[in-house]
Design an enzyme around this catalytic site. Structure first.
Site, mmCIF file in Angstrom:
data_model
loop_
_atom_site.group_PDB
_atom_site.id
_atom_site.type_symbol
_atom_site.label_atom_id
_atom_site.label_comp_id
_atom_site.label_asym_id
_atom_site.label_seq_id
_atom_site.Cartn_x
_atom_site.Cartn_y
_atom_site.Cartn_z
ATOM 1 C CG ASP A 1 -79.244 4.554 -27.037
ATOM 2 O OD1 ASP A 1 -79.454 3.656 -27.869
ATOM 3 O OD2 ASP A 1 -79.845 4.622 -25.951
ATOM 4 C CG ASN B 1 -75.842 -3.504 -30.351
ATOM 5 O OD1 ASN B 1 -75.114 -2.513 -30.370
ATOM 6 N ND2 ASN B 1 -76.974 -3.535 -29.644
#
EC number: 2.5.1.-
Length: 263
Positions: free
Chosen positions: A38, A87
């Site tokens: 991340d 995503n």
């Protein structure tokens, strides 16, 4: 008279890194490490890069380093979360760039499998929902590394924890229906192992340690079922900034914990 040479920050870092690695090697190491990679976009934004893709590229360049660290310590299973189902709803241009970067990264790992003898790559997630080019890259990498048995790298793409559990339950219900079992039979017989056998990661050990970079303190659905007894480690560096010493600190933290497995 002896001249004292001051220790610079680089030398001090290397000395501390070696000392910490020596201590970590002497302890119990995780068999399987999951990593939520991340912070790529924030890394790019804070450094004034032209686009998020620059951050994703920097993150992709960090992956071989992580595999080096794991291989050196004998950690045989690594799961990398590169793309979630959420995503897939990102801006079309950013998503296209990210998919291309992931495909190139997977291809690069497979092409350099001599760097990690025994490397095996598998994709986990809703692979059929991914763009065709990425599906092909994953398939080619899986075929090229199918005989690997030392370092198993699972690439989590198009992955979501809730979706995985739904997928597993649906598969189990379909199997039982095909066998002629009634819904009552299924309900009465349902056991955790029935779900586990139909997960994307079926047949692989559950993660002992899950690491998330970028300072976020949540799993966001990563390996929801498999992480019931995992240890979690959250650290501040964005993924492209994640260092060997950060990895060692995660392992040291893991070794300091007393794992009870619900007992």
């Amino acid at each position: 008279m002896a001249v004292r040479v001051p220790l610079g920050p680089d030398l001090l870092y290397r000395l501390y890194d070696r000392q910490l690695e020596s201590r970590v090697r002497a302890g119990t190491l995780p068999q399987h490490v999951g990593v939520i990679l991340d912070g790529n976009r924030r890394f790019a934004r804070e450094r004034g890069y032209d686009s998020p893709a620059d951050g994703h590229r920097a993150g992709a360049e960090k992956i071989p380093e992580l595999l080096d660290w794991c291989a050196s310590l004998g950690i045989g299973w690594v799961t990398l979360w590169l793309l979630s189902t959420e995503n897939l709803g990102r801006d079309e241009e950013e998503l296209a760039a990210l998919v291309e970067i992931i495909g190139a990264s997977v291809r690069g790992l497979a092409d350099r499998r001599d760097r990690w003898p025994g490397l095996r790559i598998t994709g986990v997630g809703a692979i059929g929902d991914l763009p065709g080019a990425l599906q092909e890259e994953l398939g080619a990498a899986e075929d090229a590394t199918a005989d690997g048995d030392t370092l198993h790298v699972q690439i989590a793409v198009g992955y979501g924890g809730r979706q995985e559990i739904i997928h597993a339950l649906r598969n189990h219900l379909e199997e039982r229906a095909a066998a002629g079992d009634s819904i009552t039979d299924v309900i009465e017989d349902l056991q955790p192992e029935h779900i586990a056998a139909n997960l994307y990661t079926a047949g692989t050990p559950d993660p002992d340690l899950i690491i998330r970079t970028s300072g976020e303190l949540r799993l966001s659905g990563f390996l929801m079922w498999q992480s019931a007894h995992s240890e979690f480690y959250f650290c501040d560096p964005y993924w492209p900034e994640f260092r060997h010493i950060d990895f060692l600190r995660a392992l040291r933290d893991f070794q300091r914990r007393r794992r009870r497995f619900g007992r």
